[in-house]
Scaffold this motif. Structure first.
Motif, PDB file in Angstrom:
ATOM      1  N   PHE A 189       1.145  -1.297  -0.142  1.00 25.58           N
ATOM      2  CA  PHE A 189       0.240   0.318   0.099  1.00 25.58           C
ATOM      3  C   PHE A 189       0.795   1.198   0.138  1.00 25.58           C
ATOM      4  O   PHE A 189      -0.031   2.121   0.337  1.00 25.58           O
ATOM      5  CB  PHE A 189      -0.726   0.155   1.209  1.00 25.58           C
ATOM      6  CG  PHE A 189      -2.298  -0.986   1.279  1.00 25.58           C
ATOM      7  CD1 PHE A 189      -2.622  -1.450  -0.630  1.00 25.58           C
ATOM      8  CD2 PHE A 189      -2.879  -1.779   2.015  1.00 25.58           C
ATOM      9  CE1 PHE A 189      -3.615  -2.083  -0.467  1.00 25.58           C
ATOM     10  CE2 PHE A 189      -3.782  -2.128   1.506  1.00 25.58           C
ATOM     11  CZ  PHE A 189      -4.920  -2.326   0.664  1.00 25.58           C
ATOM     12  N   THR A 205      -1.642   9.274   0.037  1.00 26.98           N
ATOM     13  CA  THR A 205      -2.059   7.223   0.412  1.00 26.98           C
ATOM     14  C   THR A 205      -3.083   7.499  -0.729  1.00 26.98           C
ATOM     15  O   THR A 205      -3.576   6.502  -1.382  1.00 26.98           O
ATOM     16  CB  THR A 205      -3.064   7.250   1.800  1.00 26.98           C
ATOM     17  OG1 THR A 205      -3.686   8.031   2.147  1.00 26.98           O
ATOM     18  CG2 THR A 205      -1.810   7.023   1.957  1.00 26.98           C
ATOM     19  N   SER A 206      -3.619   8.725  -0.869  1.00 27.89           N
ATOM     20  CA  SER A 206      -4.779   8.408  -1.622  1.00 27.89           C
ATOM     21  C   SER A 206      -4.132   7.713  -3.435  1.00 27.89           C
ATOM     22  O   SER A 206      -5.225   7.320  -4.054  1.00 27.89           O
ATOM     23  CB  SER A 206      -5.931   9.378  -2.135  1.00 27.89           C
ATOM     24  OG  SER A 206      -6.381  10.149  -1.267  1.00 27.89           O
ATOM     25  N   PHE A 212      -4.649   4.295  -3.329  1.00 32.00           N
ATOM     26  CA  PHE A 212      -5.457   3.589  -3.437  1.00 32.00           C
ATOM     27  C   PHE A 212      -6.224   3.722  -4.783  1.00 32.00           C
ATOM     28  O   PHE A 212      -6.489   2.719  -5.510  1.00 32.00           O
ATOM     29  CB  PHE A 212      -6.603   4.413  -2.995  1.00 32.00           C
ATOM     30  CG  PHE A 212      -6.102   4.100  -1.454  1.00 32.00           C
ATOM     31  CD1 PHE A 212      -5.384   3.333  -0.647  1.00 32.00           C
ATOM     32  CD2 PHE A 212      -6.326   4.955   0.063  1.00 32.00           C
ATOM     33  CE1 PHE A 212      -5.035   2.983   0.669  1.00 32.00           C
ATOM     34  CE2 PHE A 212      -6.250   4.772   1.095  1.00 32.00           C
ATOM     35  CZ  PHE A 212      -5.190   3.690   1.459  1.00 32.00           C
ATOM     36  N   PHE A 213      -5.857   5.443  -6.280  1.00 37.27           N
ATOM     37  CA  PHE A 213      -6.205   4.817  -6.769  1.00 37.27           C
ATOM     38  C   PHE A 213      -5.542   4.086  -7.631  1.00 37.27           C
ATOM     39  O   PHE A 213      -6.215   3.704  -8.624  1.00 37.27           O
ATOM     40  CB  PHE A 213      -6.100   6.663  -8.286  1.00 37.27           C
ATOM     41  CG  PHE A 213      -6.833   7.297  -7.264  1.00 37.27           C
ATOM     42  CD1 PHE A 213      -8.470   7.364  -6.389  1.00 37.27           C
ATOM     43  CD2 PHE A 213      -6.562   9.065  -6.653  1.00 37.27           C
ATOM     44  CE1 PHE A 213      -8.691   8.288  -5.367  1.00 37.27           C
ATOM     45  CE2 PHE A 213      -7.466   9.858  -6.389  1.00 37.27           C
ATOM     46  CZ  PHE A 213      -8.174   9.657  -5.586  1.00 37.27           C
ATOM     47  N   TRP A 253      -4.823   1.246  -6.887  1.00 37.93           N
ATOM     48  CA  TRP A 253      -5.530  -0.130  -6.719  1.00 37.93           C
ATOM     49  C   TRP A 253      -6.641  -0.369  -7.487  1.00 37.93           C
ATOM     50  O   TRP A 253      -6.547  -1.110  -7.677  1.00 37.93           O
ATOM     51  CB  TRP A 253      -5.639   0.178  -4.826  1.00 37.93           C
ATOM     52  CG  TRP A 253      -3.900  -0.802  -4.243  1.00 37.93           C
ATOM     53  CD1 TRP A 253      -3.120  -0.265  -4.026  1.00 37.93           C
ATOM     54  CD2 TRP A 253      -4.147  -1.786  -3.747  1.00 37.93           C
ATOM     55  NE1 TRP A 253      -2.442  -1.215  -3.229  1.00 37.93           N
ATOM     56  CE2 TRP A 253      -3.247  -1.760  -3.362  1.00 37.93           C
ATOM     57  CE3 TRP A 253      -4.765  -3.203  -4.746  1.00 37.93           C
ATOM     58  CZ2 TRP A 253      -2.294  -3.196  -3.260  1.00 37.93           C
ATOM     59  CZ3 TRP A 253      -3.932  -4.432  -4.508  1.00 37.93           C
ATOM     60  CH2 TRP A 253      -2.993  -4.735  -3.574  1.00 37.93           C
ATOM     61  N   LEU A 265      -6.860  -3.548  -9.814  1.00 40.34           N
ATOM     62  CA  LEU A 265      -7.904  -4.365  -9.975  1.00 40.34           C
ATOM     63  C   LEU A 265      -8.796  -4.184 -11.108  1.00 40.34           C
ATOM     64  O   LEU A 265     -10.408  -5.306 -11.130  1.00 40.34           O
ATOM     65  CB  LEU A 265      -9.047  -3.941  -8.481  1.00 40.34           C
ATOM     66  CG  LEU A 265      -8.035  -4.470  -7.187  1.00 40.34           C
ATOM     67  CD1 LEU A 265      -7.987  -3.609  -6.428  1.00 40.34           C
ATOM     68  CD2 LEU A 265      -7.327  -5.999  -7.329  1.00 40.34           C
ATOM     69  N   PHE A 311     -15.038  11.446  -6.847  1.00 40.28           N
ATOM     70  CA  PHE A 311     -14.071  10.398  -5.823  1.00 40.28           C
ATOM     71  C   PHE A 311     -14.846   9.773  -5.383  1.00 40.28           C
ATOM     72  O   PHE A 311     -14.864   8.309  -4.533  1.00 40.28           O
ATOM     73  CB  PHE A 311     -12.574  11.597  -5.583  1.00 40.28           C
ATOM     74  CG  PHE A 311     -12.056  12.241  -6.094  1.00 40.28           C
ATOM     75  CD1 PHE A 311     -11.249  11.788  -6.731  1.00 40.28           C
ATOM     76  CD2 PHE A 311     -12.379  13.464  -6.271  1.00 40.28           C
ATOM     77  CE1 PHE A 311      -9.959  12.306  -7.243  1.00 40.28           C
ATOM     78  CE2 PHE A 311     -11.729  14.640  -6.955  1.00 40.28           C
ATOM     79  CZ  PHE A 311     -10.525  13.835  -7.800  1.00 40.28           C
ATOM     80  N   VAL A 312     -15.998  10.517  -5.254  1.00 37.57           N
ATOM     81  CA  VAL A 312     -16.946   9.605  -4.220  1.00 37.57           C
ATOM     82  C   VAL A 312     -17.741   7.912  -5.418  1.00 37.57           C
ATOM     83  O   VAL A 312     -17.272   6.832  -4.872  1.00 37.57           O
ATOM     84  CB  VAL A 312     -18.300  10.092  -4.442  1.00 37.57           C
ATOM     85  CG1 VAL A 312     -19.177   8.952  -3.252  1.00 37.57           C
ATOM     86  CG2 VAL A 312     -18.243  11.616  -3.192  1.00 37.57           C
ATOM     87  N   GLY A 353     -14.692   5.597  -5.268  1.00 38.20           N
ATOM     88  CA  GLY A 353     -14.257   4.748  -3.653  1.00 38.20           C
ATOM     89  C   GLY A 353     -15.982   3.923  -4.005  1.00 38.20           C
ATOM     90  O   GLY A 353     -15.922   2.743  -3.848  1.00 38.20           O
ATOM     91  N   LEU A 394     -14.528   1.264  -6.712  1.00 34.52           N
ATOM     92  CA  LEU A 394     -13.302  -0.054  -5.951  1.00 34.52           C
ATOM     93  C   LEU A 394     -13.599  -0.964  -4.557  1.00 34.52           C
ATOM     94  O   LEU A 394     -13.308  -2.089  -5.161  1.00 34.52           O
ATOM     95  CB  LEU A 394     -12.343   1.213  -5.433  1.00 34.52           C
ATOM     96  CG  LEU A 394     -11.085   0.354  -4.151  1.00 34.52           C
ATOM     97  CD1 LEU A 394     -10.590  -0.587  -5.366  1.00 34.52           C
ATOM     98  CD2 LEU A 394     -10.273   1.015  -3.578  1.00 34.52           C
TER      99      LEU A 394
END
Lengths: 330, 432
Positions: free
Chosen positions: A41, A241-242, A245-246, A248, A252, A301-302, A305, A308
């Motif tokens: 991460f 960290t965002s 996550f983006f 990731w 995926l 961005f919502v 999330g 994801l």
């Protein structure tokens, strides 16, 4: 609603330096997570070290651009070793927390005012792509000044040079990962992902394999950071960290245990982002969505999330993945 | 007076002058006119911004001198100044301290400082200014007062950390969306305390109750169905990341990108002893944390549900076999975890101070550090871990720059994972 410009801007998302940078970083995560089963991460930290390694060695040490980029890559190798040697023995979720913490440490070190002379702290660094002494990346741009391409894919000579360079790096990285994964080394790595104990019982040094995988994926991440930096200034606010996550999400989306999945995932991610960032404010301005334009741009961005979550719940193998390839057990 | 209020918290004391102008790319050819400008005929410019606590200070005299060239200006009503210089070389910039408000002076580097041009022909020069007597308090007093703030911070962190620990213990999930549960509590208090103007002793319980509702609905609507679906730990963890992004940006959608304050955030500090000055809010915050933590400990140790929770943390299958309704206990754990996080959010809003959409994310890793340090899955370990992390974060400011103080805690997190992955109170088990 100006659908023409929305379509234009959306299509432009296909090929930008940022898309290539995301593809490279997602490729690194595919190596880490998809093939070796390592929950990294901290990919934003690898990218930051690549980008800052390049920018700092050009600005502070006066290296030519290619040497600076090499320094960025070497920096990520060192980071992977420092991070990996102690933490790779940890269980998956512990590794996740250790890597996310390491990436934040790296970002805070680039952000602090203690090293402003070198890192530029919150303002970041600039002026390293074109150098007065002709040693910069843009100074060796062979493309004559002008505008190239058509429609949404119109670039000036500087962006085009970054794109060409980035695509070459990306192609080599994809080829390298593909070749690795069909080699005996790749089979051992996948074996470790499936059953570490079984591989260990065959006499393989699991730790060494994992460390090699961490280094290789980390180099891909650093290359992503370098391409991103070659196109613009560098600032620590990007490597939060965002960003991890983006990336990731991109990974995926395409499929974690695939070669082309991360690349296609990054493209899809940015095309959707480009579409939403254009269409949502438009919808707000024309009164179809009862929100302000600022709120409209937050909405995308919502949606990332929610996307994801849905992806991991309903299609963890991604669009192109094979469900048997990704068991997610660890 | 305003500075005295902020006096105790060092980061607030050293109010910084902020360069508002981000210099874009070194590519900018024409420089925008800034503040009160002199020497505009020259291409090279030194500029800056004199502010204290976000308030611009007008009329401060700035002198630039070097290479036989001297120019001076005063800051405009926005606190900005800009001086053109004939060549790109080093200059001495002097801030005339006699033109600063009473009691304010340059804290670092002296009133005259050298400025060096980087790659562009524009350079920002800002001074650290603030309340003048920076080194007045003795080292011992500083240590004591920082220790107290650290305890205050640690107690707040502990409220948030026990929830993470309980959830991890009972479900195995490292909940990355816990930071947003913290923010949620603060935002709920903001909506009721400021938006609807309810008194705080009503607004805060409502915020905690809403947080409990959030915990209930998250378990009922998301986590329980996913457990039934048989998702792995890693999958659940990534789902919690997606949830974290969703909630964070929904909160930004609702309250915007700015910082809001709860009533009473600027309560005056009272000198208790030595250099220790705490506001009534600080004291109430610490008292409330201690009461809640004691009640929580009683719940965990003495009540039936608390015992069942610990039994599930030890061995879920055995607990289920001995007649414990695991799903019901996990539901209660989520409710507890969310309400403690919500309360922590309110206290965090006072400690920072301010409510911002990403305030929970800012301490998520510190919460993880506390939980890991104490031992994943052990509630009391999380409390001890939180106190240690809180004190460490505040004390490390004595040795390292303030903007690096979280780094210390994160390094501790990694070191603990290396040498004692089971944490202080955890039982030794294979983690690799």
């Amino acid at each position: 609603m100006d659908w023409g410009s929305i379509l234009n801007n959306t299509l432009a998302g296909f090929l930008t330096p940022t898309t290539i940078a995301f593809a490279l970083a997602a490729l690194g995560l595919a190596m880490h997570f998809g093939f070796a089963g390592l929950l990294n991460f901290g990919i934003a930290g690898f990218m930051a070290i690549g980008g800052y390694g390049y920018a700092i060695s050009v600005l502070t040490f006066g290296l030519p651009w290619w040497a600076g980029m090499l320094v960025g890559v070497l920096g990520s190798v060192v980071f992977a070793l420092i991070l990996g040697i102690p933490t790779l023995r940890l269980r998956g979720d512990y590794l996740a927390i250790a890597t996310i913490a390491a990436a934040e440490i790296a970002r805070l070190l680039f952000l602090t005012t203690a090293f402003t002379d070198v890192t530029g702290s919150a303002d970041g660094l600039f002026g390293f792509n074109s150098r007065p002494d002709g040693s910069g990346f843009q100074n060796s741009n062979p493309i004559p000044q002008g505008t190239y391409g058509f429609g949404p894919f119109t670039y000036n000579e500087q962006t085009l040079w970054v794109l060409i360079f980035g695509l070459i790096v990306l192609t080599v990285a994809v080829w390298f990962l593909w070749a690795l994964m069909r080699s005996p080394w790749g089979r051992v790595i996948k074996g470790i992902r499936e059953d570490e104990e079984a591989v260990r019982s065959l006499g393989k040094n699991v730790f060494a394999y994992k460390l090699q995988a961490l280094v290789i994926g980390g180099v891909f991440g650093a290359l992503g950071g370098i391409i991103y930096t070659a196109a613009q200034n560098i600032s620590p606010g990007v490597y939060v960290t965002s960003l991890t996550f983006f990336i990731w999400t991109s990974l995926l989306l395409g499929g974690a245990a695939t070669i082309f999945g991360p690349v296609i995932g990054a493209v899809i991610f940015w095309v959707i982002q480009a579409f939403l960032s254009n269409v949502l404010p438009e919808l707000a301005t024309s009164g179809i969505l009862p929100v302000s334009t600022t709120q409209a741009s937050t909405l995308r961005f919502v949606l990332v999330g929610i996307g994801l979550m849905l992806l991991v719940i309903y299609r963890p193998q991604g669009i192109f993945g094979d469900k048997r390839e990704l068991t997610f057990v660890k | 007076m305003k500075f005295l209020l902020d006096d105790t918290r060092r980061r607030a004391l050293r109010i910084i002058l902020v360069a508002l102008l981000a210099v874009f790319g070194g590519l900018s050819v024409s420089a925008p006119a800034l503040g009160d400008s002199v020497g505009e005929e020259y291409s090279a410019t030194i500029f800056g911004n004199v502010k204290i606590d976000g308030e611009p200070i007008a009329g401060v005299r700035i002198v630039v001198d070097g290479g036989g060239y001297t120019a001076e200006t005063v800051t405009d009503s926005d606190g900005r100044w800009s001086i053109g210089v004939p060549e790109v070389r080093n200059y001495n910039v002097t801030l005339d301290e006699s033109t600063l408000p009473e009691g304010i002076s340059v804290l670092e580097g002296g009133a005259t400082q050298e400025v060096e041009f980087g790659l562009t022909d524009r350079v920002a020069k800002n001074f650290f200014i603030g309340e003048g007597e920076r080194n007045e308090t003795s080292i011992f007093d500083q240590i004591v007062s920082r220790f107290i703030y650290g305890i205050n911070f640690g107690l707040m962190l502990g409220l948030a950390a026990v929830g993470v620990s309980l959830v991890f213990g009972t479900t195995g999930l490292s909940n990355f969306s816990h930071g947003e549960m913290v923010t949620f509590g603060a935002v709920a208090a903001l909506i009721f305390g400021v938006g609807l103007q309810l008194p705080l002793f009503i607004a805060i319980p409502i915020a905690v109750a809403l947080s409990a509702g959030l915990g209930w609905s998250l378990d009922a609507g998301l986590w329980r169905p996913l457990r039934k679906k048989g998702l792995g730990i890693v999958q659940l963890m990534i789902v919690s990341i997606g949830l974290s992004l969703t909630m964070r940006y929904v909160i930004q959608f609702v309250i915007g990108g700015g910082t809001e304050q709860l009533p009473g955030f600027d309560a005056p500090k009272m000198n208790l002893f030595g250099a220790v000055a705490l506001s009534s809010t600080d004291l109430m915050s610490m008292g409330l944390s201690i009461v809640v933590i004691v009640a929580f400990a009683y719940w965990l140790l003495r009540t039936k549900t608390g015992k069942a929770t610990r039994a599930i943390s030890d061995n879920p299958d055995l607990a289920a076999a001995s007649g414990i309704d695991v799903d019901k206990v996990i539901r209660i754990v989520w409710i507890m975890s969310a309400s403690l996080a919500g309360l922590a959010g309110v206290l965090w809003a006072y400690f920072r101070p301010g409510i911002k959409w990403d305030m929970g994310t800012q301490i998520l890793l510190l919460i993880f550090a506390a939980v890991t340090l104490g031992g994943l899955g052990t509630a009391f370990g999380a409390l001890i871990g939180a106190l240690i992390v809180g004190v460490l974060v505040e004390m490390s400011g004595l040795l390292i720059p303030a903007d690096l103080k979280y780094v210390g805690a994160l390094v501790v997190l990694i070191v603990v994972l290396l040498v004692r992955p089971q944490g202080l109170l955890g039982r030794k088990q294979r983690v690799g």
